[in-house]
Each structure stands twice: as C-alpha cells, then as structure tokens.
Design an enzyme around this catalytic site. Structure first.
Site, PDB file in Angstrom:
ATOM      1  N   ALA A 231      -6.127 -10.659   5.607  1.00 27.92           N
ATOM      2  CA  ALA A 231      -5.764 -10.298   6.986  1.00 27.92           C
ATOM      3  C   ALA A 231      -7.005 -10.047   7.844  1.00 27.92           C
ATOM      4  CB  ALA A 231      -4.875  -9.062   6.973  1.00 27.92           C
TER       5      ALA A 231
ATOM      6  N   LYS B  63       0.827  -1.208   0.000  1.00 24.99           N
ATOM      7  CA  LYS B  63       0.000   0.000   0.000  1.00 24.99           C
ATOM      8  C   LYS B  63       0.859   1.254   0.000  1.00 24.99           C
ATOM      9  CE  LYS B  63      -2.380  -2.604  -0.700  1.00 24.99           C
ATOM     10  NZ  LYS B  63      -2.389  -4.051  -0.671  1.00 24.99           N
TER      11      LYS B  63
ATOM     12  N   ALA C 296       3.311 -14.290  -9.270  1.00 26.43           N
ATOM     13  CA  ALA C 296       2.214 -14.032  -8.323  1.00 26.43           C
ATOM     14  C   ALA C 296       1.034 -14.924  -8.701  1.00 26.43           C
ATOM     15  CB  ALA C 296       1.823 -12.558  -8.370  1.00 26.43           C
ATOM     16  N   ILE C 297       1.212 -16.216  -8.484  1.00 29.43           N
ATOM     17  CA  ILE C 297       0.207 -17.183  -8.951  1.00 29.43           C
ATOM     18  C   ILE C 297      -0.552 -17.823  -7.787  1.00 29.43           C
ATOM     19  CG2 ILE C 297       1.343 -17.653 -11.154  1.00 29.43           C
ATOM     20  CD1 ILE C 297       2.517 -20.207  -9.839  1.00 29.43           C
TER      21      ILE C 297
ATOM     22  N   HIS D  18     -23.496  14.473   0.830  1.00 32.30           N
ATOM     23  CA  HIS D  18     -23.314  15.000  -0.519  1.00 32.30           C
ATOM     24  C   HIS D  18     -22.220  16.053  -0.504  1.00 32.30           C
ATOM     25  CE1 HIS D  18     -24.329  16.291  -4.571  1.00 32.30           C
ATOM     26  NE2 HIS D  18     -24.279  17.544  -4.123  1.00 32.30           N
TER      27      HIS D  18
END
Ligand code: NAD
Length: 464
Positions: A323, A55, A272-273, A447
């Site tokens: 997590a 992040k 990244a599998i 709003h």
C-alpha cells in the site's frame, strides 16, 4: 455517492490506497476528479479485506499471547474468553470508521465518487456501469488506473466454506479447530499467527525451502524459532497435490520435493500463495496500454503507461504489492497529471511482515549484496543485549546494517523483533538522506528504547 458526470478532467479507476490518494491529491492540486469503485466508500482491499482488518486481528493475537506469556514474569491471567462476534464487530467498526472518513474526505474535496466499474471504450472514453446497473459513457482527459490485485488460487480450486483466501479469513466467520495455511509468505504467516492465537491449530505448507522468500534468512530464523512453537507443523519444500472438500473438513494430500506423499484432514484451508494484478475487465485491448507477461501494466518513471494520458499505480503497476508503494506512486501520478514535475525514484521501499516478532527491511538485503558481489560491511546486533527488549520480557530480535565498505554509506537495514515495523521508518529516512554508518552512530537515540539497537549496530561498524 455522486451522480456520474459526462466528462471529467481526471478519472481514477479503483479507490484503494493508490486510487484514493491519487484522487485526493489531484483534487488538491486543482483538477476536477471522478473516482470510480464498487464499494460504498473508498478504501480498497487494504481497508476492507487486507492491511487494516488483518492488523486488527493481529492486535487481538498480541493481547492473547502477552496475557499467556506474562505468567513467566509473575503476572497470571485466567484463560482468555474470546467473543468472536464482538471481535468481528470491533474489527468491522474499525473498517467503517476509516472508510467512512475517506468518504467524507472525498465529499470535502468535491470529487465525484461513483459506485461502479469502468472499462475503456477507446482511449478517451470509458463505459461506466454503476452499482445500480446503469451504463453510461464518460469522456476523460486523463485517467489513473489503480485496480489493485486479487489472491492467486491453486489451479482447479475454488473458495467456499472450507477453502478460503485472505478475504475469507478476515471475515472471521469462526475459529476452525485445525487450519492449514498454503503459502509461507506475508499473508500466510500473518493470518496463520492471528488464528493460532485465537485457538486454531495451524499448519503451514510452503513449496520452497524457506519462509518469506526475498527476506534475509537470519531475519526469518528469528521468526521461525517462535512460529515453530506456535504452529502445529511447518512443512517446507512441500506442495499441495490435492484438496478434497468433504462434509467434515478438507483432506489434503501433500507431496514433498523428494516425491513422498501423505494426507491429512483440516477443518479449513487458507490459500495464500501470492496475488495477481487486476488488469482484465478494464477494456485495455481498446487502448495501446501495454501489459507485461506477469499481468502488470507497464509504466515509466512518471507512472505513465504507453498511452501518455493514462497512468497506472499500485499493485497493478508492479511489485512490490504494498500500500505504501501505491501511495507514493499515486502522488507522482497526480502531480504529473496536474502538470507538475515528479518522478517515482525511491531509494527504499520498506517491507514489514506484521507477525510476532515483526520482520522489516529496506534498501539492499545482505543476500542481494552477496549475489551482486558488492563490497559491503555488515553489523548484526542481537536484541538480547538491549535493555528495553529484556524489560518487555523478550530476548529475540536482531538489527542488521549493511553499508558500503568503501564510503560507509548505508545501503540496507534489516530488523526482526517486536515493533520492527515501526523502527524501520528511521532506516527509510536514513537511506533517503544518504546517511552513513557514522551518521547513525552520532545521532542520539532515546534510552531505553529498541531504536538504540540501530545506534548500537552502527557502533559495531567501527573499530574505534
Ligand atoms: P507471498 O508472495 O508473500 O507468499 C506466497 C508464498 O506462497 C511464497 O512463499 C511461495 O513460495 C508460496 N507458494 C506459492 N505457491 C505455492 C504452492 N502451490 N504451495 C505452497 N506454497 C506456495 O504472497 P502472499 O502471502 O499471498 O501475499 C501477497 C502479497 O500481498 C505480498 O507479496 C505482499 O506484497 C502483499 N502483502 C503485504 C503485507 C504486508 O505488507 N505486511 C501483508 C499481506 C500481503
């Protein structure tokens, strides 16, 4: 770090989000707790090599992208100057602050935090090897297993300088000119986006026909439209047949579903599998704890394993490997261990992919509703009709509500758009409170905000 006690009322193995939450909660509930993990402070993959560092990099990516795109609304900056050493130091500082804070909390709660690893000698005894290499036995009354998961590797492939997994990518050693991401799931798309913003030419190869399996296609399309512009290439229905590490890069051979093959060279390859649970090396064979074919420790609704005084939580205890699911399971296990009544029975576990735009969903997906032939009503609101979206210089995004056609009960929510990961929390609460479409349209939303898309989508569910 504490010295290793000889016996403990509750031992928690693994100090990621599941383990440290369970240990802290159990200590708060009055149990005498020992928490064991190799790292200097609690934090686990999430803090050291996962959610938090990714992040931080995605925040850098956001700044770079917004600066680039703001020219379209009349604000022009020069080309960003990226000081990778400084970015890395800042990211590491965030990790140190958070993990240090958890270490401080462990001390405050007076639990024994032991740096090391543990394995079962039998169902009442652990053998603990401390980071200093000392081995000793620890008798326990109850144990919570929270050893998490690790990245899956392609068969026969090892990580190194050129081939990396998510941990390697998050170290941010450098920004490769070209990066191939193998796997179009959470990690591939998040880290691929971060590296693309930092300057890499990113390609993604995904073996199935679409990105983010498990997520509704209309949500994914919003993301894909943008990624098609940010990434060099997106190869779907394609597998990696061979990876050849050479001096100047990695030559990758692709094979499509139709059997066509091609090769290309990349400076780095990120694998990244998926992730697999860490059930090995725990000595579970010395207990009656059961492990499923997929490697997850089997648990009941109280997170108890087949051995009632041994609990398992988090990635080790099953999908989804998130997590926040681990936190929730940790609280159940800690409460049960402390003699309280608790059960893990959520209506909604939110999923968030922190790309730009973010994708978030919870409860039933539209795809699952169709597969189960449920009678549902859906409302889909494009964000371009939302004032706040346009004032952010964006026009992409959708909010989708899925309700029971018979009783108007909310069953699922899907969001795609900037900030979707924050907005989904309202949907989780609505699902947990058994809210209806009527509840959502009669709740006043502020709003001008993106949250109004939920209110406006709820209005679409009704003719009058
Ligand atoms: P994933 O399951 O999300 O995606 C893996 C992808 O790789 C899939 O699309 C799969 O079809 C593809 N794939 C598998 N083998 C392949 C091959 N040989 N060639 C090409 N493609 C292949 O897994 P991940 O992205 O590695 O993430 C692992 C887990 O970590 C996730 O399931 C999630 O639970 C967790 N995670 C969550 C977040 C978040 O919450 N934002 C972020 C990162 C990771």
């Amino acid at each position: 770090m504490s010295t290793l006690p000889q016996k403990s009322q509750l031992v928690v193995i693994g100090a990621g989000p599941g383990g440290y939450s369970a240990a802290f909660r159990a200590a708060e509930l009055g149990l005498e707790v020992t928490l064991i993990d190799p790292e200097i402070n609690p934090g686990g993959v999430c803090l050291y090599r996962g959610c938090i560092p990714s992040k931080a990099l995605l925040h850098v990516a956001k700044l770079v992208t917004e600066a680039e795109e703001s020219a379209a609304i009349g604000v022009t900056f020069g080309n960003p100057q990226l000081d990778i050493d400084k970015i890395r130091a800042w990211k590491n500082g965030v990790i140190e602050t958070l993990t240090g804070g958890l270490g401080g909390k462990a001390t405050k709660l007076k639990l024994s935090y032991v740096r090391g690893t543990a394995r079962f000698k039998d169902q009442q005894t652990l053998v603990v090897t401390t980071s200093a290499g000392e081995e000793s036995e620890l008798a326990f009354e109850q144990a919570i297993l929270a050893t998490g998961s690790r990245p899956v590797m392609l068969p026969g492939v090892e990580t190194g300088k050129r081939i990396i997994d998510s941990s390697g990518a998050l170290e941010l050693e450098d920004v490769p000119k070209t990066l191939l991401v193998v796997g179009g799931g959470y990690i591939g798309l998040e880290l691929g986006s971060a590296y693309a913003a930092l300057g890499s030419k990113v390609s993604v190869v995904e073996m199935t026909s679409g990105l983010l399996p498990g997520c509704d296609r209309d949500l994914v399309s919003v993301l894909k439209r943008r990624l098609d512009k940010k990434f060099e290439q997106m190869l779907l229905n394609t597998k990696v047949a061979e990876l050849k590490v050479q001096k100047n890069g990695v030559t990758v051979t692709f094979e499509t579903q139709k059997g066509e093959s091609s090769s290309k060279r990349f400076d780095k390859v990120l694998i990244a599998i998926g992730r697999r649970p860490n059930h090995e090396n725990l000595g579970l064979e010395n207990t009656a704890v059961k492990v499923s074919d997929k490697g997850f420790v089997e648990v009941d609704g109280q997170q108890r394993t087949a051995v009632p005084h041994i609990f398992a939580i988090g990635d080790l205890a099953g999908e989804p490997m998130l997590a926040h699911k681990a936190y929730a399971e940790a609280h159940v296990a800690a409460a049960v261990a402390a003699g309280r009544k608790a059960v893990f029975d959520p209506r909604a576990i939110p999923a968030v992919v922190f790309t730009d735009p973010e994708i978030a969903w919870c409860g039933l997906t539209e795809t699952a509703a169709r597969e189960q032939k449920l009678k549902v009503k859906t409302a889909k609101l494009p964000w371009r009709s939302n004032g706040r979206t346009l004032t952010l210089g964006r026009d992409d995004g959708i909010t989708k509500l899925i309700v029971d056609a018979e009783n108007d009960r909310l069953l699922g929510v899907g969001l795609a758009g900037p900030g979707a990961g924050e907005l989904i929390a309202e949907a989780v609460l609505a699902l947990e409170m058994a809210a209806t479409g009527e509840d959502l349209r009669s709740s006043i939303h502020p709003h001008p905000t993106l949250s109004e898309t939920i209110f406006e989508a709820a209005q679409m569910l009704f003719k009058a």
